[in-house]
Design a protein around this motif. Structure first.
Motif, short mmCIF file in Angstrom:
data_model
loop_
_atom_site.label_atom_id
_atom_site.label_comp_id
_atom_site.label_asym_id
_atom_site.label_seq_id
_atom_site.Cartn_x
_atom_site.Cartn_y
_atom_site.Cartn_z
N SER A 125 -13.94 -13.57 45.32
CA SER A 125 -13.04 -12.82 46.20
C SER A 125 -11.85 -13.72 46.48
O SER A 125 -11.95 -14.95 46.42
N LEU A 126 -10.71 -13.09 46.79
CA LEU A 126 -9.47 -13.84 46.92
C LEU A 126 -8.91 -13.73 48.33
O LEU A 126 -8.98 -12.67 48.96
N LYS A 127 -8.38 -14.83 48.82
CA LYS A 127 -7.64 -14.86 50.08
C LYS A 127 -6.30 -15.53 49.83
O LYS A 127 -6.09 -16.68 50.21
N PRO A 128 -5.40 -14.80 49.17
CA PRO A 128 -4.12 -15.41 48.81
C PRO A 128 -3.25 -15.69 50.03
O PRO A 128 -3.22 -14.91 50.99
N GLN A 129 -2.56 -16.81 49.98
CA GLN A 129 -1.62 -17.17 51.05
C GLN A 129 -0.23 -16.60 50.77
O GLN A 129 0.64 -16.67 51.64
N VAL A 130 -0.02 -16.10 49.56
CA VAL A 130 1.27 -15.51 49.19
C VAL A 130 1.04 -14.01 49.03
O VAL A 130 0.36 -13.56 48.09
N SER A 131 1.60 -13.23 49.92
CA SER A 131 1.24 -11.82 50.02
C SER A 131 1.67 -11.00 48.81
O SER A 131 1.06 -9.98 48.50
N TRP A 132 2.73 -11.41 48.12
CA TRP A 132 3.22 -10.59 47.01
C TRP A 132 2.43 -10.81 45.72
O TRP A 132 2.64 -10.09 44.75
N TRP A 133 1.54 -11.78 45.69
CA TRP A 133 0.75 -12.01 44.49
C TRP A 133 -0.28 -10.90 44.31
O TRP A 133 -1.15 -10.72 45.16
N PRO A 134 -0.27 -10.20 43.19
CA PRO A 134 -1.36 -9.25 42.92
C PRO A 134 -2.64 -10.03 42.56
O PRO A 134 -2.58 -11.18 42.11
N ASP A 135 -3.79 -9.39 42.74
CA ASP A 135 -5.06 -10.09 42.50
C ASP A 135 -5.21 -10.55 41.05
O ASP A 135 -5.89 -11.55 40.79
N TRP A 136 -4.61 -9.82 40.11
CA TRP A 136 -4.81 -10.19 38.71
C TRP A 136 -4.13 -11.49 38.34
O TRP A 136 -4.40 -12.06 37.26
N TYR A 137 -3.28 -12.04 39.21
CA TYR A 137 -2.70 -13.35 38.94
C TYR A 137 -3.78 -14.43 38.82
O TYR A 137 -3.63 -15.39 38.09
N PHE A 138 -4.85 -14.27 39.59
CA PHE A 138 -5.89 -15.30 39.61
C PHE A 138 -6.48 -15.51 38.22
O PHE A 138 -6.98 -14.59 37.58
N GLY A 139 -6.39 -16.73 37.74
CA GLY A 139 -6.96 -17.07 36.46
C GLY A 139 -6.22 -16.54 35.26
O GLY A 139 -6.76 -16.52 34.16
N SER A 140 -4.97 -16.09 35.43
CA SER A 140 -4.20 -15.63 34.29
C SER A 140 -3.68 -16.82 33.50
O SER A 140 -2.99 -17.67 34.04
N ALA A 141 -4.06 -16.87 32.22
CA ALA A 141 -3.70 -18.00 31.36
C ALA A 141 -4.10 -19.32 32.02
O ALA A 141 -3.30 -20.25 32.15
N THR A 142 -5.36 -19.40 32.45
CA THR A 142 -5.84 -20.59 33.14
C THR A 142 -5.62 -21.83 32.30
O THR A 142 -5.99 -21.88 31.12
#
Length: 708
Positions: free
Chosen positions: A335-352
């Motif tokens: 689960s994600l708790k992003p500190q940057v509100s405009w980041w969509p969830d799919w950013y996580f781990g994109s091209a890790t």
């Protein structure tokens, strides 16, 4: 001029008499120019990452000593108290902009104060050579080492690693695997370097030796990844090498466990080398290749791997964990708790790019990807919670900045993440990208314009490089919401747009390597513009050759190759009004609020020019040796002369950032010698609402703003 002398000049109060430069065109009257260093402060506009973080590094001896490298934005160190990244390479000026490319980073495992960085964005000769720097104070200051090689921090396979390593048994010994020039070694802590001619590997030329790993418990044991060839092993600290039979050839990353097992991720999956044998240990349910890899320093059987591709699905499991040395794998839910509100969830781990266990805090793991840095404090629970930490890390590439006289203080168009309406202020993250919740959202926004008489009416152009679809959108509320053009010519990449001063339905756009176009109905229909040369190459283009007159409804201006073109019929056709300016590819043309016919043109080393008659005659501004960027902003109180800002060089003062309040007769230095904003600055804009506020966009360090 040397950097040292340059900054010394900037720090002094200097009065000089300008020397006239004879040209065929009129020149401003010669007057003494006085300049004093101002109390300007420069800081990043808060946006939140947005660029590729290609590695994360944790020191084995000191808790919370963490570094990241980026492909085009330099290097950072973690401030655990403030939960903020500290930029470590912002002291590089424009002449050293190539050094903002992060090719590699290595820690001295025996000394928390020592860190090395390999810098260089591009291997092309035009970019200049890369180099390696050493710091003995955790990156506060740097010493350049005597090694200069082509480096490619922003080139192919920049996500693999790690190609720079320090011998844990002898910190004087350092290896660097280059892209084009083989393996290099220092035996005196970086003071001198020699090429390792005994290394027999034949890696793919543009990737080279992509990784070097020392065993932390077996003296002399070291592995090298010759990408495209295979993995080589040395048991005598790199004196002799032999290729490991059966090793994968296209290896991304390597990790050595304390029990001597070597794990590698590669194009075909994941492999393990133990007891002289290779075994394939790719997870059975894997959907794509792997790159990021880490072995728990406190448990040799605990291994993490992560996908290396984009997956625009919210609940797609990016991370796999094994607790039995790769025999079995578990997809880690999150689960994600992003500190940057405009980041969509799919950013996580994109091209890790990297994943690393924290050596001091059990369960804590760091992950870096195309957009920033994430951390979970407990990878061992069924569903790990990940936070993105982006304070201090600003890495966007800017295309466009506008500061309208009313409404938001700034709107930006950028690469990869569309752009932003900074209506939350300059020190708070934007709530959303320009496309908002309902779109249209672009990958890139190349240009933004507004109508001078009604600045709430705006237009922007951009599109998607991935699928080659380009268009634009209009706004009637100052860029809070946007409506996509109802039509747009096919196979057209719009690079710049200008909107009429009094008719917001009328705008002109220049196109990549094609004929300019116009619309008089807000984008419902389009027609070709006559009289202009074909547009420049793009989309990676930062010139600003097109502008609308700030008063006249039907007047537009364009600069190209020494000629100024003007339209007086709403952009339907242009004609040459001046052909006496120097030819220059790096050029900017701007008009002045409330001044009909006033046009300024900057031509890099060919100077800065002003016209007050619609471009018919231009006067060169005396003393401006280089006009790299410039901007026109709100006048000071009691004056009608707009503030003029320059990123360039003034005779007798050197290079820097300057402001003039008298149309370029005198200049004040407003730069910061410790923060020259040198990462290929590409756009400059000044506030129309607040005197003294000025913005500079860069090619990898986001957007800066300066205030008195």
């Amino acid at each position: 001029m040397s950097d040292r002398r340059f900054w010394a000049l900037l720090g002094k109060t200097t009065c000089i008499a300008m020397i006239a430069l004879a040209t065929a065109i009129a020149i401003e009257p010669l007057k003494p120019t006085c300049s004093t260093t101002s109390g300007y402060q420069w800081t990043n506009v808060s946006i939140g990452g947005g660029g590729y973080v290609t590695g994360v590094y944790l020191h084995p001896l000191q808790q919370d000593l963490v570094y990241i490298r980026t492909d085009i934005g330099g290097f950072y160190r973690w401030n655990a108290v403030e939960k903020r990244w500290i930029p470590l390479t912002d002291h590089f000026g424009l002449a050293k902009s190539n050094y903002y490319g992060g090719e590699a980073l290595a820690l001295d495992p025996n000394n928390p104060n020592i860190v090395y960085i390999a810098t260089g964005k591009y291997t092309a000769s035009s970019a200049g050579l890369g180099t390696i720097f050493k710091s003995t104070n955790q990156g506060k200051t740097w010493t350049k080492l005597n090694i200069d090689l082509p480096m490619g921090g922003n080139e192919t396979h920049r996500w693999v690693g790690e190609r720079l390593a320090v011998n844990p048994f002898n910190s004087n010994v350092i290896f660097f695997g280059s892209r084009l020039n083989g393996l290099w070694k220092s035996s005196d802590a970086g003071a001198t370097w020699v090429k390792v001619t005994s290394f027999p590997g034949k890696p793919k030329a543009d990737i080279g030796i992509a990784g070097i790993v020392f065993h932390k418990k077996v003296s002399g044991l070291v592995y090298a990844n010759a990408y495209g060839d295979g993995i080589y092993k040395s048991t005598d600290a790199g004196v002799t090498w032999s290729k490991i039979a059966g090793s994968p050839s296209q290896v991304n990353r390597m990790a050595l466990a304390s029990n001597s097992a070597l794990y590698v991720t590669h194009k075909l999956g994941v492999s393990k080398y133990a007891n002289g044998l290779w075994s394939r240990i790719t997870p059975t349910n894997a959907k794509t290749g792997f790159n990021a890899l880490s072995v728990d320093p406190n448990n040799p059987d605990r291994v993490l791997i992560a996908y290396d591709q984009y997956h625009q699905t919210k609940d797609y499991c990016r991370v796999f964990q094994s607790t039995d040395g790769g025999a079995t794998w578990q997809q880690k839910k999150y689960s994600l708790k992003p500190q940057v509100s405009w980041w969509p969830d799919w950013y996580f781990g994109s091209a890790t790019s990297a994943i690393e266990f924290d050596p001091k805090i059990p369960g804590r793991v760091w992950l870096t990807d195309w957009f920033g840095t994430w951390r979970t404090d407990n990878i061992n629970v069924q569903r790990s919670v990940w936070f993105n930490y982006e304070k201090g890390h600003e890495e966007l590439v800017s295309f466009a900045l506008v500061s309208p006289p009313r409404g938001s203080v700034l709107l930006s168009g950028v690469a990869d993440v569309d752009g932003f309406n900074h209506n939350n202020g300059l020190n708070a993250y934007p709530s959303t990208q320009l496309g908002g919740s309902f779109g249209p959202r672009f990958q890139d926004t190349y240009s933004i314009a507004y109508s001078e008489s009604d600045p709430a009416r705006m237009v922007r152009v951009g599109g998607h490089r991935g699928n080659n679809i380009y268009t634009g959108a209009t706004s009637t509320d100052g860029g809070l919401t946007w409506k996509k053009f109802s039509s747009f010519p096919q196979n057209t990449i719009p690079l710049r747009v200008a909107m009429s001063a009094t008719n917001p339905n009328l705008f002109v756009a220049i196109a990549r390597k094609g004929q300019a176009i116009r619309t008089a109905d807000g984008g419902s229909s389009w027609s070709k513009v006559s009289g202009l040369p074909n547009g420049p190459k793009g989309p990676w283009y930062w010139g600003q050759p097109l502008a609308a007159d700030k008063v006249k409804e039907n007047a537009f201006y364009y600069y190209n190759s020494g000629k100024v073109y003007r339209s007086g019929n709403a952009g339907a056709s242009f004609s040459i009004v001046n052909s006496s300016l120097p030819k220059e590819d790096w050029s900017m043309l701007k008009t002045v609020p409330r001044k009909s016919g006033e046009v300024w043109v900057s031509l890099n080393w060919n100077g800065l020019y002003r016209s007050t008659d619609g471009g018919v005659k231009f006067a060169r501004i005396a003393g401006v040796e280089r006009a790299y960027l410039f901007a026109i902003g709100k006048p000071q109180v009691g004056s009608k002369i707009p503030a003029l800002y320059l990123y360039g060089k003034i005779t007798g003062l050197g290079e820097g950032i300057f402001r003039s309040l008298d149309n370029g007769k005198t200049w004040t230095n407003i730069g910061d010698p410790h923060k020259p904003i040198g990462d290929q600055p590409n756009v400059m804009e000044a506030s129309s609402q607040q005197f003294g506020l000025v913005f500079i966009g860069t090619n990898g360090r986001g957007i800066y703003y300066g205030t008195p």
